[in-house]
Design an enzyme around this catalytic site. Structure first.
Site, PDB file in Angstrom:
ATOM      1  N   GLU A 316      -9.812   4.739  -0.207  1.00  0.00           N
ATOM      2  CA  GLU A 316      -8.633   5.177   0.183  1.00  0.00           C
ATOM      3  C   GLU A 316      -8.471   6.748  -0.209  1.00  0.00           C
ATOM      4  OE1 GLU A 316      -6.661   0.916  -0.840  1.00  0.00           O
ATOM      5  OE2 GLU A 316      -6.455   2.459  -2.202  1.00  0.00           O
ATOM      6  N   CYS A 412       1.309  -3.004  -2.827  1.00  0.00           N
ATOM      7  CA  CYS A 412       1.868  -1.736  -3.222  1.00  0.00           C
ATOM      8  C   CYS A 412       2.890  -1.071  -2.148  1.00  0.00           C
ATOM      9  CB  CYS A 412       1.071  -0.545  -3.718  1.00  0.00           C
ATOM     10  SG  CYS A 412      -0.389  -0.402  -2.338  1.00  0.00           S
TER      11      CYS A 412
END
Length: 647
Positions: A316, A412
């Site tokens: 990521e 998240c």
């Protein structure tokens, strides 16, 4: 700032979505009352840790943080508008959190329930400090929003516990978080409580990073066991893409010497935001210079046109300058939220329109794209183009979903969106002495104290659809104040009038992308600020080779895209004519938006008997319909393209 009330039809609509749909929906998921394909168990874990129910820990090691971010959004929301039912739910949850906290202040349900003998033994992988940071932010938001301090007391006891464990002193651990966040939490806790030990500890976590071999030493102490594989490994998190894990976690160099954004994008911008905040509080110009360098690297070389960052799913992460692929990028919603927070800290420290431009770009494009208009489905990843059947079948693109998901095992992003939108008012203004800065053109009323006294202003705007803004003085007759108006980078022409009288541009003071109106204000004074908002084609720097021969279309702060439901499949056959002016049309669906009609040619191929055959392309004039990127996929699944080849 004393009072800010949102008076924007656009943002009131989104606040209603968050307050009426998203926050209740997340409550249902977090308490497992709403069945999702991926159960949360977050509240259940706290109930077990508090001793009010039996069971075992479920979820990821960072599961606590989902609930903390929900509480932060609730605190923001309750500060804006009271809701006794919501407050009662939050208070009940806070009771479980307080009941779960250990006598010494330690709090983390994973380690308390699953591995109590391994606390603080794997800072690199296990998110103890990350969760603590989100608790601190939630506690401050809830105290501000409700005046209640029970959660704040929990956060302070945990911060005190952490302070006894970590620091420069010889008897303490000399580590820092693998996933940055506690630094921001500690600074916010310091700002609210004025307890200097919290600021000192935040500085410690920043300064120790890249200064020792703690992560390697703890790896050896735990027998080289990885939390994720549950077995021995040669090196901790050996590689993410082609870079060593020291880059992934941003401890390849001391923070003051870091010059390029590297590694996991969310971790990076959370840390950079804390660095900027700490530099201002500590009057540390060297640290702030490092922040300037890192911010410039991101926005000039590693940011997508939508304000998203993180170009690879491998970790990521950032990769290298100008590596911005369109169909494999990651662009996590949380990363853009972190970039907004980093940019806002920079903006408050040194007003410069470029910071406001990036906040605007990330907010109106990537962050809003992260949530469907129903408030119950979400994007984790935000691609620049997508073909559903390819994303589903190709492992290099499988991280890209062409339908927003109801929830995620690593959830998240949804609560991050909630806490960002419920805090939107704090992106609009800042004050410095007698100068009031207007950074975002979000309709609102604000009251703030300046050196001269209290002033109250109404900002009226139909943004982001219209560039006309009206400012009216509601209170402050006879006071001297300077109004600083940001000139966005998309604005090619603008005009200003005061009480109906045009002001010549040459008489206005200008500085770092702001114009200043300086006067002694009279009752009922009003300013009319008109920024030309028309569609424009833009191109990328030639070093972004993915976009060679392509153009994107923007209107004001909004990036546009073309979708299959408007234009048919095989969108890659289309070539847009950038010499023609896009035509605007107001659409009533999805709460209303401007669509754009683009003149184009479709280089139409054919379905063949052979996979490859002689060239025979039919050129067909077409009119493409483009819609705001943040609304894509709200009308159904299909292909999407942002960067369109040009004729």
């Amino acid at each position: 700032m004393n009072k800010i009330r949102i008076k924007s039809e656009f943002w009131e609509w989104y606040l209603d979505i968050v307050n009426d749909r998203l926050i209740p929906y997340q409550w249902g998921v977090l308490t497992d009352q709403i069945a999702c394909s991926v159960p949360s168990h977050a509240v259940r874990n706290f109930k077990i840790a508090a001793g009010v129910m039996d069971g075992e820990f479920s979820g990821f090691v960072f599961q606590d943080s989902d609930l903390y971010k929900w509480l932060e959004a609730v605190g923001n929301s309750l500060g804006y508008e009271k809701n006794p039912e919501l407050e009662a739910r939050a208070d009940e949850i806070i009771g479980y959190i307080a009941g779960a906290q250990e006598e010494d202040g330690y709090l983390n349900t994973y380690f308390q329930l699953k591995e109590p003998d391994k606390k603080w033994s794997n800072l690199l992988e296990c998110h103890e400090l990350y969760c603590a940071g989100h608790l601190m932010e939630a506690a401050v938001a809830y105290a501000r929003g409700t005046g209640k301090t029970r959660l704040l007391g929990v956060a302070c006891r945990l911060a005190d516990c952490i302070d006894r464990v970590f620091g420069w002193e010889e008897e303490k651990l000399h580590g820092c978080p693998g996933h940055q966040e506690v630094e921001l939490g500690l600074i916010k806790l310091y700002e609210y409580t004025e307890e200097t030990s919290y600021l000192k500890l935040a500085f410690y976590f920043l300064e120790v990073r890249g200064q020792n071999s703690f992560f390697e030493e703890e790896f050896e102490r735990r027998g080289r066991i990885s939390h994720w594989t549950r077995g021995p490994v040669d090196e901790p998190n050996k590689y993410y893409n082609q870079y060593p894990y020291t880059y992934y976690n941003q401890f390849h160099a001391p923070v003051r010497h870091q010059t390029e954004a590297v590694g996991h994008a969310v971790r990076a911008v959370y840390m950079y935001g804390a660095m900027a905040k700490a530099a201002v509080l500590g009057r540390d110009e060297e640290l702030f210079d490092a922040c300037r360098t890192l911010w410039e690297n991101i926005v000039q070389k590693q940011m997508y046109i939508t304000g998203s960052i993180g170009s690879t799913p491998a970790g990521e992460a950032f990769t290298r300058d100008y590596d911005l692929p369109n169909d494999t990028n990651y662009s996590e919603t949380c990363a853009s939220i972190g970039l907004i927070r980093f940019s806002m800290e920079m903006l408050k420290a040194e007003p410069d329109s470029r910071y406001g431009d990036v906040i605007e770009r990330a907010l109106y494009n990537t962050v809003l794209a992260g949530m469907a208009v129903d408030g119950r489905h979400f994007f984790y990843v935000n691609p620049m183009e997508a073909v559903p059947e390819i994303c589903e079948a190709n492992p290099e693109r499988n991280h890209i979903k062409t339908v927003r998901q109801e929830w995620y095992s690593c959830a998240c992003c949804p609560p991050n969106i909630a806490r960002t939108i419920t805090d939107i008012q704090n992106l609009i203004y800042s004050v410095s002495g007698r100068r009031i800065y207007i950074h975002q053109y979000i309709g609102s009323e604000m009251e703030m104290k300046t050196e001269e006294g209290t002033i109250r202003i109404s900002l009226e705007a139909d943004f982001p659809w219209n560039g006309k803004v009206a400012l009216r003085l509601l209170e402050g007759d006879g006071l001297y104040a300077e109004i600083a108006l940001r000139v966005p980078d998309w604005c090619r022409a603008c005009s200003l009038s005061i009480n109906g009288v045009a002001v010549k541009e040459e008489v206005l003071d200008k500085e770092k992308g702001y114009i200043f109106v300086k006067r002694i204000w009279k009752a009922e004074d009003y300013l009319e600020w008109d920024m030309e908002m028309r569609p424009q084609f833009v191109q990328a720097d030639r070093r972004v080779y993915y976009n060679a021969g392509k153009a994107a279309v923007v209107r004001g702060p909004l990036v546009y895209c073309i979708e299959e439901m408007d234009n048919g499949s095989y969108l890659y056959e289309c070539r847009v004519d950038t010499e023609c002016t896009p035509r605007e049309e107001w659409e009533e669906e999805l709460s209303g938006y401007y669509s754009l009609s683009l003149s184009a040619v479709r280089y139409q191929g054919r379905i063949q008997d052979k996979l490859y055959d002689r060239t025979l392309v039919h050129k067909k004039p077409v009119c493409l319909k483009a819609v705001p990127y943040f609304l894509w996929n709200n009308r159904g699944q299909g292909e999407m393209v942002t960067w369109i080849p040009v004729l």
